[in-house]
Design an enzyme around this catalytic site. Structure first.
Site, PDB file in Angstrom:
ATOM      1  N   ARG A 170      43.186  51.567  52.484  1.00  0.00           N
ATOM      2  CA  ARG A 170      44.540  51.872  52.028  1.00  0.00           C
ATOM      3  C   ARG A 170      45.262  52.628  53.124  1.00  0.00           C
ATOM      4  O   ARG A 170      44.818  53.695  53.536  1.00  0.00           O
ATOM      5  CB  ARG A 170      44.406  52.781  50.788  1.00  0.00           C
ATOM      6  CG  ARG A 170      45.268  52.374  49.661  1.00  0.00           C
ATOM      7  CD  ARG A 170      44.967  53.133  48.408  1.00  0.00           C
ATOM      8  NE  ARG A 170      44.866  54.578  48.507  1.00  0.00           N
ATOM      9  CZ  ARG A 170      45.238  55.395  47.547  1.00  0.00           C
ATOM     10  NH1 ARG A 170      45.771  54.929  46.445  1.00  0.00           N
ATOM     11  NH2 ARG A 170      45.082  56.679  47.663  1.00  0.00           N
ATOM     12  N   ASP A 177      34.845  58.850  51.115  1.00  0.00           N
ATOM     13  CA  ASP A 177      34.483  60.066  51.846  1.00  0.00           C
ATOM     14  C   ASP A 177      33.338  60.803  51.162  1.00  0.00           C
ATOM     15  O   ASP A 177      32.426  61.310  51.811  1.00  0.00           O
ATOM     16  CB  ASP A 177      35.705  60.993  51.957  1.00  0.00           C
ATOM     17  CG  ASP A 177      36.687  60.522  53.011  1.00  0.00           C
ATOM     18  OD1 ASP A 177      36.342  59.608  53.783  1.00  0.00           O
ATOM     19  OD2 ASP A 177      37.810  61.055  53.046  1.00  0.00           O
TER      20      ASP A 177
HETATM   21  C1  PRP Z   1      39.765  53.631  48.018  1.00  0.00           C
HETATM   22  C2  PRP Z   1      38.989  53.006  46.879  1.00  0.00           C
HETATM   23  C3  PRP Z   1      39.745  51.730  46.628  1.00  0.00           C
HETATM   24  C4  PRP Z   1      41.168  52.139  46.893  1.00  0.00           C
HETATM   25  C5  PRP Z   1      41.850  52.353  45.568  1.00  0.00           C
HETATM   26  O1  PRP Z   1      39.437  53.038  49.221  1.00  0.00           O
HETATM   27  O2  PRP Z   1      37.637  52.797  47.199  1.00  0.00           O
HETATM   28  O3  PRP Z   1      39.374  50.658  47.460  1.00  0.00           O
HETATM   29  O4  PRP Z   1      41.116  53.380  47.629  1.00  0.00           O
HETATM   30  O5  PRP Z   1      43.177  52.618  45.742  1.00  0.00           O
HETATM   31  P1  PRP Z   1      44.329  51.618  45.274  1.00  0.00           P
HETATM   32  O6  PRP Z   1      43.995  51.195  43.885  1.00  0.00           O
HETATM   33  O7  PRP Z   1      45.562  52.467  45.349  1.00  0.00           O
HETATM   34  O8  PRP Z   1      44.382  50.471  46.232  1.00  0.00           O
HETATM   35  P2  PRP Z   1      40.037  53.494  50.623  1.00  0.00           P
HETATM   36  O9  PRP Z   1      41.247  52.713  50.950  1.00  0.00           O
HETATM   37  O10 PRP Z   1      40.169  54.988  50.654  1.00  0.00           O
HETATM   38  O11 PRP Z   1      38.921  52.991  51.630  1.00  0.00           O
HETATM   39  P3  PRP Z   1      37.390  53.423  51.770  1.00  0.00           P
HETATM   40  O12 PRP Z   1      36.640  52.815  50.619  1.00  0.00           O
HETATM   41  O13 PRP Z   1      37.014  52.816  53.082  1.00  0.00           O
HETATM   42  O14 PRP Z   1      37.300  54.929  51.772  1.00  0.00           O
HETATM   43  N1  URA Z   2      41.026  56.174  46.353  1.00  0.00           N
HETATM   44  C1  URA Z   2      40.117  57.130  46.122  1.00  0.00           C
HETATM   45  O1  URA Z   2      39.027  57.119  46.731  1.00  0.00           O
HETATM   46  N2  URA Z   2      40.406  58.093  45.228  1.00  0.00           N
HETATM   47  C2  URA Z   2      41.571  58.126  44.547  1.00  0.00           C
HETATM   48  O2  URA Z   2      41.771  59.026  43.719  1.00  0.00           O
HETATM   49  C3  URA Z   2      42.506  57.105  44.801  1.00  0.00           C
HETATM   50  C4  URA Z   2      42.215  56.144  45.706  1.00  0.00           C
END
Ligand code: PRP
Ligand code: URA
Length: 211
Positions: free
Chosen positions: A106, A205
């Site tokens: 994201r 994270d």
């Molecule tokens: C987080 C989570 C989802 C997304 C959800 O991933 O694991 O994929 O955010 O948010 P949304 O519904 O607003 O799209 P992130 O983009 O932080 O990537 P990561 O899993 O690599 O940390």
């Molecule tokens: N992605 C996350 O990991 N946590 C949140 O709360 C929203 C998006």
């Protein structure tokens, strides 16, 4: 928010484990174990409507009729990174499933999903897909992943997330009303930074210790 295709799991084991995940003092190791355990427990509901066919089985005592999964096999598709944590708990219950990967992150400013990887089973169209990601926040990542799956031929997609919010559920339902959504918790809302409240913070994270 429509209730038709939404299942929020209310089992006490799931509720207690989600609470442990939320705790900011839960360590990376414990967090990973909880994601794994809750994913396995959710599998019970996710697969509730899987079709079975009768098979004959011979026990040490006699022959009898039992069941095996019918027709389509399954595919488990995590949205990287955080979705990876949900694979093992489901895969050990459905070992015949193939595992595909969709890499999305994201964008911090726009909150829009950015694709960086896609590797899916070649026979996707004949498999029931379980798309997994711990968080359903704006819904942007799930919608993008479903779009990718459908473009690659998927005909049956279920979405399984640990924590969701009404905004994310509605966003997915508006575009893909036919996709069943399974959540281990439905939280209050999104905050101004696109985080789920009360939520559990950034799932990726916390899983990988990159805070
Ligand atoms: C987080 C989570 C989802 C997304 C959800 O991933 O694991 O994929 O955010 O948010 P949304 O519904 O607003 O799209 P992130 O983009 O932080 O990537 P990561 O899993 O690599 O940390
Ligand atoms: N992605 C996350 O990991 N946590 C949140 O709360 C929203 C998006």
């Amino acid at each position: 928010m429509k209730q038709d295709n939404l299942t929020v799991i209310t089992h006490p084991l799931v509720k207690a484990k989600i609470t442990q995940m939320r705790d900011k003092n839960t360590t990376t190791k414990e967090f990973g174990e909880l994601v794994d355990e809750i994913s396995g427990l959710m599998c019970y509901e996710i697969t509730r409507n899987i079709e079975l066919e009768e098979v004959e089985v011979e026990t040490p005592i006699t022959k009898t009729i039992g069941y095996k999964m019918k027709g389509n096999d399954m595919a488990i598709v995590p949205i990287l990174r955080a979705g990876l944590g949900m694979v093992k708990g489901i895969h050990q219950l459905i070992p015949t499933a193939k595992v595909g990967h969709i890499g999305l992150y994201r964008d911090h400013d726009t909150l829009q999903p950015v694709e960086y990887l896609c590797k899916l089973p070649s026979d996707l169209s004949s498999r029931d897909v379980i798309l997994v990601d711990p968080m359903l926040a704006t819904g942007g990542s799930a919608i993008k992943a479903i779009e990718i799956l459908k473009d690659k031929g998927a005909k049956s997609v279920r979405l399984a997330c640990l924590v969701g919010c009404p905004e994310g559920v509605e966003a997915v339902q508006n575009i893909y009303p036919e996709v069943p959504i399974f959540l281990a918790a439905l939280d209050e809302r999104l905050n101004e930074n696109g985080y789920i409240v009360p939520g559990l913070g950034d799932a990726g994270d916390r899983l990988y210790g990159t805070m």
